[in-house]
Design a protein around this motif. Structure first.
Motif, mmCIF file in Angstrom:
data_model
loop_
_atom_site.group_PDB
_atom_site.id
_atom_site.type_symbol
_atom_site.label_atom_id
_atom_site.label_comp_id
_atom_site.label_asym_id
_atom_site.label_seq_id
_atom_site.Cartn_x
_atom_site.Cartn_y
_atom_site.Cartn_z
ATOM 1 N N ILE A 161 0.749 -1.442 -0.038
ATOM 2 C CA ILE A 161 0.019 0.191 0.132
ATOM 3 C C ILE A 161 0.901 1.143 -0.058
ATOM 4 C CG2 ILE A 161 -0.174 0.266 2.478
ATOM 5 C CD1 ILE A 161 -2.970 0.642 0.106
ATOM 6 N N LEU A 162 2.045 1.147 0.629
ATOM 7 C CA LEU A 162 2.942 2.397 0.518
ATOM 8 C C LEU A 162 3.593 2.595 -0.456
ATOM 9 C CD1 LEU A 162 4.427 1.788 4.214
ATOM 10 C CD2 LEU A 162 2.968 3.536 3.552
ATOM 11 N N HIS A 163 3.804 1.529 -1.263
ATOM 12 C CA HIS A 163 4.181 1.804 -2.786
ATOM 13 C C HIS A 163 3.506 2.566 -3.445
ATOM 14 C CE1 HIS A 163 6.974 1.013 -6.279
ATOM 15 N NE2 HIS A 163 5.841 0.528 -6.793
ATOM 16 N N LEU A 164 2.129 2.091 -3.489
ATOM 17 C CA LEU A 164 1.063 2.884 -4.386
ATOM 18 C C LEU A 164 1.012 4.337 -3.801
ATOM 19 C CD1 LEU A 164 -1.730 0.597 -3.958
ATOM 20 C CD2 LEU A 164 -0.284 0.882 -5.982
ATOM 21 N N LEU A 165 1.090 4.760 -2.443
ATOM 22 C CA LEU A 165 0.930 6.099 -2.085
ATOM 23 C C LEU A 165 2.246 6.950 -2.709
ATOM 24 C CD1 LEU A 165 -0.271 5.626 1.553
ATOM 25 C CD2 LEU A 165 -1.563 6.434 -0.433
ATOM 26 N N TYR A 166 3.296 6.310 -2.411
ATOM 27 C CA TYR A 166 4.724 7.006 -2.791
ATOM 28 C C TYR A 166 4.803 7.026 -4.385
ATOM 29 C CZ TYR A 166 6.738 7.143 1.726
ATOM 30 O OH TYR A 166 6.904 7.409 3.157
#
Length: 240
Positions: free
Chosen positions: A159-164
């Motif tokens: 999920i963090l990869h999507l946000l970044y």
């Protein structure tokens, strides 16, 4: 009691248009629309029929507005994540184009795309925050704390990869974590670890940027490896 909102949430959660929903219940589209807008109301027999067909307990049919809103927000969040995974632009318009929501419905929750972005970010952060607050409560040196933090972020890397990497959300996310987590940890670490506030501020800024690069990568290295790669920063600043 808001039967109209309950019926609408049941329809949307099950992925039906008003036309499809009306065919299942043997009512006209206009009747379904009137129910959802509380212009008219279904009979008790019909409410029981909806409850049985969609396996929704009667008490859930008369949920409060806040509880109904949670149904909608969960659906909106899931749709937003799907758009990000498909590298599609995140916006109220795009969510409506790819779901059964319409723009007036979403505008009841979000005045604009920026509010939608903030909602998605806060939902993503909810689970992460609980884990981070747990390690914050323990008496750890900063290096030990950081390694535990990186392990948490690594577990949430999808999920963090999507946000970044999202062109829509990346700057919002970075500003959000800078503002929120800097405030949470500043007083604690400056007071308990004798950090100079200016040095600490600079360090956090650099660290956030490094974490962004780490979690933006297509091949995210392990927390331990990433931790070792930034240890020289601690040494230079005497963060023990």
């Amino acid at each position: 009691m808001n039967i109209g909102k309950s019926i609408k949430s049941i329809r949307i959660i099950n992925g039906f248009t008003q036309e499809q929903f009306s065919e299942i219940l043997n009512y006209s589209c206009q009747t379904i629309s009137n129910w959802e807008r509380n212009i008219s109301f279904p009979s008790i027999t019909t409410i029981l029929d909806i409850s049985e067909k969609f396996d929704v307990p009667l008490d859930k049919m008369i949920l409060s507005n806040n509880e109904n809103d949670e149904f909608f927000k969960k659906k909106i969040f899931n749709r937003a994540i799907q758009l990000l995974k498909m590298n599609e632009s995140l916006s109220i318009k795009n969510i409506c184009k790819t779901s059964y929501f319409n723009i007036p419905e979403l505008l009841c929750f979000f005045k604009n795309d920026s509010e939608l972005f903030c909602f998605v970010i806060e939902e993503c952060d909810r689970n992460i925050e609980n884990k981070i607050m747990d390690i914050k409560s323990k008496d750890k040196c900063f290096k030990s704390f950081l390694l535990d933090l990186l392990k948490i972020l690594y577990c949430e890397r999808s999920i963090l990869h999507l946000l970044y990497t999202s062109s829509d959300l990346s700057s919002y996310w970075v500003n959000y974590i800078n503002r929120k987590y800097y405030k949470i940890y500043k007083d604690n670490f400056i007071k308990n670890h004798n950090f100079n506030e200016l040095d600490f501020s600079l360090f956090i800024t650099v660290l956030v940027d490094l974490i962004k690069n780490w979690l933006s990568s297509e091949n995210i290295v392990s927390p331990r490896r990433f931790y070792l790669s930034i240890c020289h920063i601690f040494n230079k600043n005497n963060f023990n």
